[in-house]
Motif scaffolding. Structure first.
Motif, PDB file in Angstrom:
ATOM      1  N   ARG A 173       0.236   6.787   5.746  1.00  0.00           N
ATOM      2  CA  ARG A 173      -0.526   7.394   4.646  1.00  0.00           C
ATOM      3  C   ARG A 173      -0.069   6.849   3.295  1.00  0.00           C
ATOM      4  O   ARG A 173      -0.873   6.398   2.480  1.00  0.00           O
ATOM      5  N   VAL A 174       1.247   6.853   3.089  1.00  0.00           N
ATOM      6  CA  VAL A 174       1.779   6.404   1.802  1.00  0.00           C
ATOM      7  C   VAL A 174       1.731   4.884   1.694  1.00  0.00           C
ATOM      8  O   VAL A 174       1.373   4.330   0.642  1.00  0.00           O
ATOM      9  N   THR A 175       2.066   4.208   2.778  1.00  0.00           N
ATOM     10  CA  THR A 175       2.066   2.744   2.744  1.00  0.00           C
ATOM     11  C   THR A 175       0.678   2.198   2.415  1.00  0.00           C
ATOM     12  O   THR A 175       0.539   1.252   1.627  1.00  0.00           O
ATOM     13  N   SER A 176      -0.357   2.798   2.983  1.00  0.00           N
ATOM     14  CA  SER A 176      -1.717   2.322   2.704  1.00  0.00           C
ATOM     15  C   SER A 176      -2.095   2.552   1.243  1.00  0.00           C
ATOM     16  O   SER A 176      -2.842   1.766   0.652  1.00  0.00           O
ATOM     17  N   LEU A 177      -1.557   3.621   0.652  1.00  0.00           N
ATOM     18  CA  LEU A 177      -1.812   3.882  -0.767  1.00  0.00           C
ATOM     19  C   LEU A 177      -1.187   2.803  -1.649  1.00  0.00           C
ATOM     20  O   LEU A 177      -1.830   2.270  -2.547  1.00  0.00           O
ATOM     21  N   ILE A 178       0.087   2.490  -1.387  1.00  0.00           N
ATOM     22  CA  ILE A 178       0.779   1.582  -2.311  1.00  0.00           C
ATOM     23  C   ILE A 178       0.515   0.112  -2.015  1.00  0.00           C
ATOM     24  O   ILE A 178       0.775  -0.741  -2.865  1.00  0.00           O
ATOM     25  N   ASN A 179      -0.040  -0.188  -0.838  1.00  0.00           N
ATOM     26  CA  ASN A 179      -0.410  -1.580  -0.568  1.00  0.00           C
ATOM     27  C   ASN A 179      -1.370  -2.109  -1.631  1.00  0.00           C
ATOM     28  O   ASN A 179      -1.363  -3.296  -1.960  1.00  0.00           O
TER      29      ASN A 179
END
Length: 309
Positions: free
Chosen positions: A213-219
């Protein structure tokens, strides 16, 4: 659309808060989210509490990250915004650096009470800094100067300067720009003669491994060229162990699909320095940094590092 509030962990200094706010602003723009979708969580670190001695004597780089990383592991925050130069090369199990924001100006600046340049300081003048790298580079240029410890955030250091604790100090231009305080710089240091700290000027975002969830946001806000440069610099640092008791400097520059790296190790008194360089494809950033580290270690000799570790 993201509905759960994303908690961004950070130190509480004005600069750290500016970096967290920049992270939030970039995420808001990338995902068309309101400010309320993010919460900035301030975490006091060991490095903030220890003000009476150099960090190299207190435990080194991890002092600015370990409490924030524990909050990340405990689930109290969702991501951490760090100054890349504060990050150890080995991270706690379960955590990873998932993104780098576009790098700011890497250079150091000199701030003088009555003179504009280090070269103009009177013989034997006192210069304040908490950085072993800056100490070594200053003494390499001006071995006559007295270099004393200067801890604290940007505002604290400027106040100490005004109070006459020292005749000059050095700060990162990136930090001053993020605080909209670049006007306080007396002069800007040439990065070839006065190379920056590895990672200087770059904000990195640390997350839990597997948190999609977070990784996809900051990518969406990851800056590829900065990531390649920092991969190279951190690989160089990792080979040299990145000890806070060994002054290490350097910078990787990305030009298209190519990368150029230059690095330096010094004795704390600046009397001895060894320089190294490397270049190649940006996709080989880690290998170029590692090989440069191995070559400069061979060049300097293991006794050079054992003397200060």
């Amino acid at each position: 659309m993201q509905t759960d509030v994303v908690r961004i962990g950070t130190r509480g200094s004005a600069l750290a808060l500016a970096q967290a706010a920049e992270t939030r602003a970039r995420l808001m723009a990338a995902h068309d989210l309101p400010e309320e979708a993010f919460e900035i969580v301030v975490i006091r670190t060991s490095g903030d509490r220890i003000q009476d001695r150099p960090l190299s004597e207190a435990g080194g780089k991890g002092l600015f990250t370990k409490e924030i990383e524990q909050a990340l592991l405990d689930g109290r925050i969702d991501l951490a915004a760090h100054s890349s130069k504060d990050m150890p090369t080995v991270l706690p199990d379960g955590l990873e650096i998932s993104a780098f924001l576009e790098r700011e100006d890497v250079r150091d600046v000199f701030i003088g009470r009555s003179v504009k340049r280090i070269e103009d300081l009177p013989h034997g003048a006192k210069l304040g800094t908490s950085s072993l790298r800056r100490q070594a580079l200053v003494l390499r240029l001006r071995p006559d100067l007295e270099v004393g410890m200067f801890r604290g955030n940007v505002q604290t250091r400027l106040r100490k300067l005004e109070d006459g604790v020292a005749e000059g100090t050095l700060l990162a231009m990136a930090g001053l720009k993020r605080l909209k305080m670049e006007h306080v710089a007396s002069s800007v240091m040439d990065p070839e003669a006065f190379p920056p700290a590895l990672g200087q000027g770059a904000i990195c975002l640390e997350t839990r491994i597997g948190d999609e969830r977070v990784t996809s946001l900051i990518n969406a806000i990851d800056h590829g060229p900065t990531g390649a440069a920092l991969t190279c610099e951190r690989a160089f640092l990792a080979v040299l162990d990145g000890s806070c008791r060994t002054p290490i400097a350097g910078q990787a520059i990305i030009e298209g699909d190519r990368i150029r790296f230059s690095g330096m190790v010094l004795t704390p008194d600046g009397s001895e320095a060894h320089e190294i360089s490397g270049e190649g494809q940006a996709s080989e950033a880690h290998q170029i940094g590692s090989e440069a580290g191995a070559r400069v270690r061979d060049k300097a000799g293991t006794r050079f590092f054992e003397s200060w570790d």
